[in-house]
Design an enzyme around this catalytic site. Sequence first.
Site, short mmCIF file in Angstrom:
data_model
loop_
_atom_site.label_atom_id
_atom_site.label_comp_id
_atom_site.label_asym_id
_atom_site.label_seq_id
_atom_site.Cartn_x
_atom_site.Cartn_y
_atom_site.Cartn_z
N MET A 275 37.06 28.77 21.89
CA MET A 275 38.13 27.77 21.78
C MET A 275 38.45 27.24 23.17
O MET A 275 38.70 28.02 24.10
CB MET A 275 39.41 28.39 21.18
CG MET A 275 39.31 28.81 19.73
SD MET A 275 38.76 27.53 18.59
CE MET A 275 40.03 26.29 18.76
N HIS B 141 32.60 20.04 10.72
CA HIS B 141 33.47 21.17 11.11
C HIS B 141 34.75 21.11 10.28
O HIS B 141 35.44 20.09 10.24
CB HIS B 141 33.77 21.08 12.60
CG HIS B 141 34.57 22.23 13.13
ND1 HIS B 141 34.03 23.48 13.36
CD2 HIS B 141 35.89 22.34 13.47
CE1 HIS B 141 34.95 24.29 13.85
NE2 HIS B 141 36.10 23.62 13.91
N HIS C 13 35.71 26.95 9.93
CA HIS C 13 36.40 27.68 11.01
C HIS C 13 37.70 28.22 10.42
O HIS C 13 38.64 27.47 10.19
CB HIS C 13 36.65 26.69 12.17
CG HIS C 13 37.47 27.25 13.28
ND1 HIS C 13 37.99 26.45 14.28
CD2 HIS C 13 37.86 28.51 13.58
CE1 HIS C 13 38.66 27.21 15.14
NE2 HIS C 13 38.61 28.46 14.73
N MET D 14 43.61 26.39 8.25
CA MET D 14 44.80 26.96 8.90
C MET D 14 45.80 27.39 7.84
O MET D 14 45.99 26.69 6.84
CB MET D 14 45.44 25.92 9.82
CG MET D 14 44.48 25.36 10.86
SD MET D 14 45.34 24.25 11.98
CE MET D 14 43.95 23.62 12.93
N ASP E 100 35.08 24.34 20.92
CA ASP E 100 35.96 23.62 20.00
C ASP E 100 37.30 23.35 20.67
O ASP E 100 38.03 24.28 21.02
CB ASP E 100 36.17 24.51 18.75
CG ASP E 100 36.99 23.84 17.66
OD1 ASP E 100 37.33 22.66 17.81
OD2 ASP E 100 37.29 24.53 16.67
N ASP F 46 38.30 22.84 9.48
CA ASP F 46 39.33 23.71 10.05
C ASP F 46 40.31 24.21 8.98
O ASP F 46 41.00 23.40 8.35
CB ASP F 46 40.11 22.95 11.13
CG ASP F 46 39.32 22.80 12.40
OD1 ASP F 46 38.79 23.81 12.90
OD2 ASP F 46 39.22 21.66 12.91
N MET G 211 41.05 29.86 10.59
CA MET G 211 42.19 30.23 11.43
C MET G 211 43.24 30.80 10.49
O MET G 211 44.31 30.21 10.25
CB MET G 211 42.71 29.01 12.20
CG MET G 211 41.77 28.61 13.34
SD MET G 211 42.04 26.92 13.89
CE MET G 211 41.05 26.04 12.70
N SER H 93 35.12 17.39 13.76
CA SER H 93 36.14 18.14 13.03
C SER H 93 36.93 17.19 12.15
O SER H 93 37.56 16.25 12.64
CB SER H 93 37.10 18.82 14.01
OG SER H 93 38.27 19.18 13.32
#
Length: 252
Positions: free
Chosen positions: A166, A61, A95, A65, A204, A63, A97, A36
């Site tokens: 998660m 990966h 991913h 957010m 993750d 992320d 979020m 990540s």
Amino acid sequence: MLSTTTRYTSRHLKRILVEPNSKMVWGEKKYIIAPSILSADFARLGEEVDNVLKAGADVIHFDVMDNHYVPNLTIGPMVCKALRDHGVTAPIDVHLMVSPVDALIDEFIKAGASHITFHPEATNHIDRSLQLIKNGGCKAGLVFNPATPLDACKYVMDKLDIILLMSVNPGFGGQKFIPNVLEKAKEARKLIDDNGLDCRLMIDGGVKVDNIKAVADAGVDMMVAGSAIFKSPRTVESYKETIDAMRKEIGE
Ligand code: DX5
Ligand code: ZN
């Protein structure tokens, strides 16, 4: 071109054809290790990604957010495109979020994402959001927070390439692994196997060299690790040391 692809089964061939943004790691590897970049040095992200790939990472990966679905703010489609423009050809595993998800799904498809996963409670229409991802030629997945049951999978199994569990509450890197997720992993593995799904089981959060074997034993075959890999001295050698140690733990 055909002569090099005829070695593959039709299932493999389908994967090559539907994965415009990925090199072939999906069906070939028993375990996929996905560092990540949340714990990378963002001031030199391209170099960090190059280094972790040289060190043996399979997938990056990524992320995302939004300071709404989770209490943190990170990177978006422009940064994904920048990595592609920088020359990254490895699969980029996005991913999300964020809430809502659909507009960003479109943007990430255009930006060169390979896989896109989202949290089912972050969209009003789970099936539609999964279809958007699939229509864009990307692999699609649902992400389950530690306390969220797997129920949302039930009527969309045919559209799932990834079930992501998660093992921390989403929002931050460097948190402690929540061991109850191992039971959920066994349940998800059974769901995948009982239904004959062509689906990766991913985990993750808080994955380290010393717990990755328990994770694999619970049926997980795609592991995200951020702070365990991206740490000082931030060199190819140190990243390789961690990735190699992880692979050794899981018998690779
Ligand atoms: C948390 C993120 C994770 C995180 C993992 O919300 O989704 O991908 O970066 O980091 P570590 O491995 O440090 O827990
Ligand atoms: Zn993540």
